[in-house]
Design an enzyme around this catalytic site. Sequence first.
Site, short mmCIF file in Angstrom:
data_model
loop_
_atom_site.label_atom_id
_atom_site.label_comp_id
_atom_site.label_asym_id
_atom_site.label_seq_id
_atom_site.Cartn_x
_atom_site.Cartn_y
_atom_site.Cartn_z
N CYS A 2 0.84 -1.19 0.00
CA CYS A 2 0.00 0.00 0.00
C CYS A 2 0.89 1.25 0.00
O CYS A 2 1.91 1.29 0.67
CB CYS A 2 -0.95 0.09 1.18
SG CYS A 2 -2.10 -1.27 1.28
N ARG A 27 4.09 -0.05 -4.84
CA ARG A 27 3.83 -0.60 -3.51
C ARG A 27 2.52 -1.39 -3.46
O ARG A 27 2.24 -2.07 -2.47
CB ARG A 27 3.77 0.53 -2.49
CG ARG A 27 5.07 1.29 -2.35
CD ARG A 27 4.93 2.39 -1.33
NE ARG A 27 4.71 1.84 -0.01
CZ ARG A 27 5.67 1.61 0.88
NH1 ARG A 27 6.91 1.93 0.60
NH2 ARG A 27 5.39 1.11 2.06
N TRP A 74 -2.62 -2.63 -1.81
CA TRP A 74 -2.24 -4.04 -1.98
C TRP A 74 -3.10 -4.79 -0.98
O TRP A 74 -2.92 -4.68 0.23
CB TRP A 74 -0.76 -4.23 -1.68
CG TRP A 74 -0.25 -5.60 -2.02
CD1 TRP A 74 0.17 -6.03 -3.24
CD2 TRP A 74 -0.10 -6.71 -1.13
NE1 TRP A 74 0.57 -7.35 -3.16
CE2 TRP A 74 0.42 -7.78 -1.88
CE3 TRP A 74 -0.35 -6.90 0.22
CZ2 TRP A 74 0.70 -9.03 -1.33
CZ3 TRP A 74 -0.08 -8.14 0.77
CH2 TRP A 74 0.44 -9.20 0.00
N ASN A 100 -2.12 2.04 5.86
CA ASN A 100 -1.26 0.95 5.43
C ASN A 100 -0.92 0.14 6.67
O ASN A 100 -0.55 0.71 7.69
CB ASN A 100 0.01 1.53 4.79
CG ASN A 100 1.01 0.46 4.40
OD1 ASN A 100 0.67 -0.71 4.30
ND2 ASN A 100 2.25 0.87 4.19
N GLY A 101 -1.06 -1.16 6.60
CA GLY A 101 -0.76 -2.00 7.76
C GLY A 101 -1.90 -2.98 7.99
O GLY A 101 -2.75 -3.18 7.12
N GLU A 480 18.71 -16.64 -7.68
CA GLU A 480 18.23 -15.30 -8.03
C GLU A 480 17.66 -15.28 -9.45
O GLU A 480 16.61 -14.68 -9.70
CB GLU A 480 19.39 -14.29 -7.87
CG GLU A 480 19.07 -12.86 -8.26
CD GLU A 480 17.93 -12.22 -7.47
OE1 GLU A 480 17.47 -12.80 -6.49
OE2 GLU A 480 17.49 -11.13 -7.88
N LYS A 484 13.80 -14.30 -10.28
CA LYS A 484 13.43 -13.23 -11.21
C LYS A 484 12.46 -13.76 -12.26
O LYS A 484 11.48 -13.11 -12.60
CB LYS A 484 14.68 -12.67 -11.93
CG LYS A 484 15.58 -11.79 -11.13
CD LYS A 484 15.07 -10.39 -10.87
CE LYS A 484 14.41 -10.30 -9.53
NZ LYS A 484 15.26 -10.03 -8.39
N GLU A 487 9.02 -14.43 -10.74
CA GLU A 487 8.41 -13.21 -10.24
C GLU A 487 7.76 -12.38 -11.34
O GLU A 487 6.66 -11.87 -11.17
CB GLU A 487 9.50 -12.39 -9.53
CG GLU A 487 9.01 -11.15 -8.85
CD GLU A 487 10.13 -10.43 -8.11
OE1 GLU A 487 11.32 -10.71 -8.38
OE2 GLU A 487 9.82 -9.56 -7.29
N HIS A 503 20.70 -36.28 -6.70
CA HIS A 503 20.00 -36.72 -5.48
C HIS A 503 18.49 -36.57 -5.61
O HIS A 503 17.79 -36.52 -4.61
CB HIS A 503 20.54 -35.94 -4.28
CG HIS A 503 22.00 -36.14 -4.09
ND1 HIS A 503 22.55 -37.32 -3.62
CD2 HIS A 503 23.06 -35.34 -4.37
CE1 HIS A 503 23.86 -37.23 -3.60
NE2 HIS A 503 24.20 -36.04 -4.06
N LYS A 602 6.26 -4.01 -3.88
CA LYS A 602 7.69 -3.78 -3.71
C LYS A 602 8.12 -3.92 -2.26
O LYS A 602 9.12 -4.54 -1.95
CB LYS A 602 8.01 -2.38 -4.23
CG LYS A 602 9.47 -2.00 -4.12
CD LYS A 602 10.28 -2.69 -5.16
CE LYS A 602 11.74 -2.28 -5.14
NZ LYS A 602 12.56 -3.26 -5.88
O1 M6R Z 1 13.13 -4.36 0.60
P1 M6R Z 1 13.76 -5.70 0.83
O2 M6R Z 1 15.09 -5.84 0.21
O3 M6R Z 1 13.81 -6.06 2.29
O4 M6R Z 1 12.79 -6.73 0.14
C1 M6R Z 1 13.00 -8.10 0.24
C2 M6R Z 1 12.19 -8.86 -0.80
O5 M6R Z 1 10.83 -8.60 -0.61
C3 M6R Z 1 12.60 -8.49 -2.22
O6 M6R Z 1 13.95 -8.68 -2.44
C4 M6R Z 1 11.80 -9.32 -3.23
O7 M6R Z 1 12.16 -10.66 -3.13
C5 M6R Z 1 12.04 -8.78 -4.64
N1 M6R Z 1 10.79 -8.35 -5.20
C6 M6R Z 1 12.63 -9.76 -5.57
O8 M6R Z 1 12.86 -9.20 -6.81
#
Ligand code: M6R
Length: 607
Positions: A2, A27, A74, A100-101, A480, A484, A487, A503, A602
């Site tokens: 949010c 956000r 969100w 937000n929260g 990673e 990506k 995601e 394994h 985000k």
């Molecule tokens: O703001 P942060 O680095 O603490 O966020 C951690 C994760 O939420 C963040 O890295 C998330 O995995 C990304 N969207 C990945 O691309």
Amino acid sequence: MCGIIGYIGIKQATPLLLQGLRRLEYRGYDSAGIAVLGQHGISIERAVGRIDNLIDKIGGHTIEGTMGIAHTRWATHGGVTEFNAHPHRGCGEDIILVHNGIIENYRELRKEFSEKHTFVSQTDSEILAHLIESHYDGNLRHSVAQALQHVHGTYGLVVMHRDHPDTLICARMGSPLVIGMADGEYYVASDPTPLLTHTKDVTFLDDGEIAELTREGINIYTLRETRIHKDIQHIDWDDEQAQKQGYPHFMLKEIFDQPTVYKDALRGRIIEDEGTAYLGGLNLTPEEIRNVNRIVFVACGTAYHTGMIGKYIFERLMEIPCEVDVASEFRYRDCVLDEHTLVFVISQSGETADTLAAVREAKRKGAIVRGIVNVVGSTIARETEGGTYIHAGPELAVASTKAYTNMIAVLLLAALEFSRMKKMNVAAGQRMIHALYEIPEKMKKMLEQSEHIKTLAEKHKEYRDFLFLGRGVNYPVALEGSLKLKEISYIHSEGYPAGEMKHGVNALLDPAFPVFAIMTKNSLYEKMRSNIEEVRARGGKIILLATEGDEDARDFSEDIIFAPPTMELLEPLLNTLPLQLFAYHMAVALGRDVDRPRNLAKSVTVE
Ligand code: M6R
């Protein structure tokens, strides 16, 4: 999670709020809404979906007024509907707020209020408007403070009242709020990015604080209504950095930003003559560093992968036991920590709820806790007793790219500094510095292959499963690359240490399950090569990342990307870039919303 923006000043609020919402859209993007107080009362508009839907709904008509609040959602409690979109109102429609929260006791409160109040949404947030309404005594700040005594949970809250055209009230508990100050005008937002166009002078609210914004100034109080003084901080982020600058997506821009922002992470932190680095913000004496006998890296998502890389770096350079933990596990584990344990918490936003909880837990247990954070003044940056900023600039795509790179850069610098105090000699330190200096040009070589990687993505866009393999320091890189891809392209993928394949995972291999293998020339090259031979022998389709000049690699696949050679521990700084580009081009080829992937936000400020 949010995004909130509020404005009080002399200009028309609507365009400023809508512009702010656009900057905050990363956000959350389930719905958006705005409320503006003008001479003819309060106007509210809300719409499901993106900010553009809200703008379309407002259409040509002016929502007039110089004070207002806006929100991009969100969803946590209650579906994605217009009724559940913020701003929310009490029954009298005088109190209007954005939140937000999560209000944890909203069910109990709602039950208590259900006879006298009518609820129109399914959200936890709406109860706040009714609660404030029930405490309203003509003093808005006091009423909000009183109401919040009954709330359990987290909030970043901005409230306005029809009868108070000169006042915005903001309160924080667990969800970030930053107040921006310009000439005769004040802003409040979930993070500094929407403020950059207007001001760089800000103050961050802390938990349990309530702020009263008027056109004359701001006053900040505790929830018990004791007035407090807060320092103003200057944010040196450039507004230009928060724009797309001609790129079709923020993610692509941020991938291409990496050679530049990487230099910002190094700037002023290297002492070449002495073959070392100096990260002053870590606030550790040489004595304290020598007394550290264990390092624990704690983070989430992409930041967690940098912690895994940190483990390889510090074990190699400092010869010290290291562990890595995802923050959501760490915070509830019986983790054993003491005053000789250094806990590095890593976070781009500095607001991730689990990571923040991990900071508090590690401090409670007496560990030395240091932050590696991007957003200046964020909660994690403030709650750790020292730390270092990664200087990646604003990262607006949900998928983290340049922050990842700069986290690794800072980890390398810290390991260099620590190691030079323990075992590394000056010549070895200088060799590492020269390797670090060479990285930006080598990154550019990786980025020049974007079109080639686009072709590979086009060629593979029909596949529904992918496997990413690496070994050693490239194992977290594989994880990673896999994160990506899932995601932003919604393709199932897994990351694995290549040595683990036999394994169990080998059973999955078939021509419909392409394998993206990182087989660069390092100490594990031969081992990795054997693992890839095994994949090939079982009919696996391979995309290969190999080191320039490794002509033998062509035997494995026609789909090859070449990386310039570098020191093994620095390889993630180069090897991740083609994986980011592969995920990006795949998502574009599949028509995905690259910067705002479904179901994600985000900044994860709720647990
Ligand atoms: O703001 P942060 O680095 O603490 O966020 C951690 C994760 O939420 C963040 O890295 C998330 O995995 C990304 N969207 C990945 O691309």
